[in-house]
Design an enzyme around this catalytic site. Structure first.
Site, PDB file in Angstrom:
ATOM      1  N   GLN A 128      36.970  28.959  43.310  1.00 22.43           N
ATOM      2  CA  GLN A 128      37.351  27.904  44.302  1.00 22.43           C
ATOM      3  C   GLN A 128      36.169  27.438  45.198  1.00 22.43           C
ATOM      4  O   GLN A 128      35.078  28.087  45.431  1.00 22.43           O
ATOM      5  CB  GLN A 128      38.367  28.828  45.470  1.00 22.43           C
ATOM      6  CG  GLN A 128      38.541  27.961  46.609  1.00 22.43           C
ATOM      7  CD  GLN A 128      39.670  28.542  47.338  1.00 22.43           C
ATOM      8  OE1 GLN A 128      40.837  29.230  46.804  1.00 22.43           O
ATOM      9  NE2 GLN A 128      39.268  28.694  48.722  1.00 22.43           N
ATOM     10  N   GLY A 129      35.862  26.163  45.087  1.00 26.10           N
ATOM     11  CA  GLY A 129      34.984  25.278  45.574  1.00 26.10           C
ATOM     12  C   GLY A 129      35.582  24.747  47.063  1.00 26.10           C
ATOM     13  O   GLY A 129      35.679  23.435  46.906  1.00 26.10           O
ATOM     14  N   SER A 131      34.719  25.947  50.805  1.00 28.54           N
ATOM     15  CA  SER A 131      33.897  25.995  52.117  1.00 28.54           C
ATOM     16  C   SER A 131      32.276  25.337  51.679  1.00 28.54           C
ATOM     17  O   SER A 131      32.164  25.761  50.650  1.00 28.54           O
ATOM     18  CB  SER A 131      33.543  27.439  52.375  1.00 28.54           C
ATOM     19  OG  SER A 131      34.914  28.181  52.937  1.00 28.54           O
ATOM     20  N   SER A 163      33.563  33.119  45.637  1.00 31.54           N
ATOM     21  CA  SER A 163      34.064  34.028  44.961  1.00 31.54           C
ATOM     22  C   SER A 163      33.910  34.110  43.486  1.00 31.54           C
ATOM     23  O   SER A 163      34.589  33.197  42.877  1.00 31.54           O
ATOM     24  CB  SER A 163      35.235  34.639  45.394  1.00 31.54           C
ATOM     25  OG  SER A 163      34.819  34.937  46.923  1.00 31.54           O
ATOM     26  N   GLU A 246      48.497  30.837  48.778  1.00 30.15           N
ATOM     27  CA  GLU A 246      47.416  31.915  48.756  1.00 30.15           C
ATOM     28  C   GLU A 246      48.214  33.167  49.727  1.00 30.15           C
ATOM     29  O   GLU A 246      47.703  34.313  49.440  1.00 30.15           O
ATOM     30  CB  GLU A 246      46.157  31.554  49.710  1.00 30.15           C
ATOM     31  CG  GLU A 246      45.270  32.685  49.768  1.00 30.15           C
ATOM     32  CD  GLU A 246      43.847  31.874  50.788  1.00 30.15           C
ATOM     33  OE1 GLU A 246      42.989  32.653  50.225  1.00 30.15           O
ATOM     34  OE2 GLU A 246      44.041  30.914  51.412  1.00 30.15           O
ATOM     35  N   ASN A 370      39.516  34.232  62.583  1.00 28.18           N
ATOM     36  CA  ASN A 370      40.505  34.589  63.937  1.00 28.18           C
ATOM     37  C   ASN A 370      40.586  33.519  64.708  1.00 28.18           C
ATOM     38  O   ASN A 370      41.838  33.239  65.215  1.00 28.18           O
ATOM     39  CB  ASN A 370      40.079  36.127  64.589  1.00 28.18           C
ATOM     40  CG  ASN A 370      40.808  37.253  63.454  1.00 28.18           C
ATOM     41  OD1 ASN A 370      41.097  37.075  62.424  1.00 28.18           O
ATOM     42  ND2 ASN A 370      40.624  38.287  64.289  1.00 28.18           N
TER      43      ASN A 370
END
Length: 392
Positions: A128-129, A131, A163, A246, A370
């Site tokens: 996944q690209g 961030s 990741s 997700e 958070n």
């Protein structure tokens, strides 16, 4: 909300458990119990293909694309039994749980034919690209650029926290394709092959010694014009659709992994006498209650049929489990005491519970910090005034 399972469901559970336990006791016993995502990558790719061969890879997908068209209950059961059997995490989780469902929802027929069979077969691994160094939880601030040139998209920029990029075949990339655009406008969602001169992968060593994350650099990297999912400028819509996948049925499997960790903490407390401490017993009881509450919340979230309504369980789930698991890691260290601070093996070869403590420090950051989750709860769930955003 249905909190139990039917007799038919339980028969399916037995089928799942028998197959998974048989695999972990047989041909794939060498990977049972592995927790590091970077360990034994080639064997785990073989495991992806074994899952596919028996149609366990993506059971919720339509049968025509390699799935079983399984019900929600059966998907939940398989995810739970997968974790219960001690099977390692999926190295193609991104492909099966995110890229595949996104292509099913937004892709063309040609794109489905191009990508889905190999994802389902375990032959194509996705990462996944999203961030970037200046755009973590704030995805709308991405600066990676894409331009259409000679029938190809040309991409320049940098992604981070990618990741398993170092063992992946493809990456989906959110990039800015409209010059001068800001915020969620002007973004485009592209599927790019990693093995090309314009893409460089650099590993990032984590605090627990693993290196599942990477920096990914794009220098005139290219992909065909038809690798675009949706239309130019619709990248935000596609990305938000993907993120909705997700928090699907895999959350219940995730909780079974938490169950295993808590059980190991309880066993350690009994073995070393920490269970005699009333404060430790109280914290273990609190963790048990929290895990049960998460399960009920996740079942309610997954049972939601009217997705036009904002469900409080969906908004609060990420911050709930991330904070719970961070506290679980601290409990593990307190139960083990000084023994948790020394690795018996090579450098950074930590046992499960010290590794839990180190890894859980990131749980409250990735997938939406958070702080960002509290904003979402306040604005979308409680209807409070939006935080000022200068560029949006």
């Amino acid at each position: 909300m249905k909190l139990g399972f039917s007799r038919e469901d339980e028969l399916f559970r037995a089928e799942c458990a028998d197959w998974l336990n048989g695999q972990m006791a047989g041909e794939f016993k060498d990977i049972k119990g592995i927790t590091k995502l970077t360990a034994c990558p080639e064997r785990r790719k073989e495991w992806e293909q074994q899952l596919a061969a028996y149609k366990w890879s993506c059971i919720g997908w339509p049968e025509e694309w390699g799935g079983r068209n399984a019900s929600l209950a059966h998907q939940v059961i398989f995810a739970e039994e997968y974790a219960r059997a001690g099977v390692p995490g999926r190295v193609n989780h991104i492909g099966v749980e995110l890229a595949g469902p996104t292509i099913l929802a937004f892709g063309t027929e040609a794109q489905k034919q191009r990508f889905l069979p190999d994802i389902a077969a375990g032959k194509t691994i996705f990462c996944q690209g999203f961030s970037e160094p200046g755009a973590g939880s704030d995805l709308a601030s991405v600066r990676t650029k894409a331009r259409l040139e000679g029938g190809e998209w040309v991409v320049n920029g940098q992604k981070i926290w990618t990741s398993l990029a170092h063992i992946s075949d493809w990456i989906f990339v959110v990039s800015r394709s409209e010059e001068g655009s800001k915020g969620p406008k002007g973004l485009t969602f592209l599927m790019m092959e990693i093995d090309q001169p314009g893409i460089e992968i650099r590993g990032i060593k984590q605090i627990n010694g693993d290196a599942e994350f990477n920096e990914t650099f794009f220098t005139d990297a290219r992909c065909p014009a038809d690798s675009l999912i949706g239309a130019p400028g619709e990248g935000w819509k596609i990305a938000m659709g993907l993120l909705a996948f997700e928090r699907g049925v895999s959350t219940l499997g995730q909780q079974m992994g938490f169950r295993n960790e808590l059980d190991e903490i309880i066993a350690a407390a009994k073995a070393n006498g920490a269970a005699k401490d009333p404060l430790i017993r109280q914290r273990i009881a609190k963790a048990e209650i929290g895990l049960n509450l998460m399960r009920y919340g996740a079942l309610r979230m997954l049972s939601q049929t009217d997705h036009s309504k904002i469900d409080g369980a969906a908004l609060t789930y990420k911050i709930q489990w991330a904070s719970w698991r961070r506290n679980l890691g601290e409990l593990a260290m307190d139960v083990l005491g000084q023994a948790a601070e020394v690795a018996e093996g090579a450098e950074y070869e930590w046992d499960t519970l010290p590794n839990l403590f180190l890894y859980s420090r990131a749980d409250t950051i990735y997938g939406g910090t958070n702080q960002i989750q509290r904003n979402l709860i306040a604005e979308r769930g409680l209807g409070m005034p939006r935080e000022p955003r200068g560029d949006v």
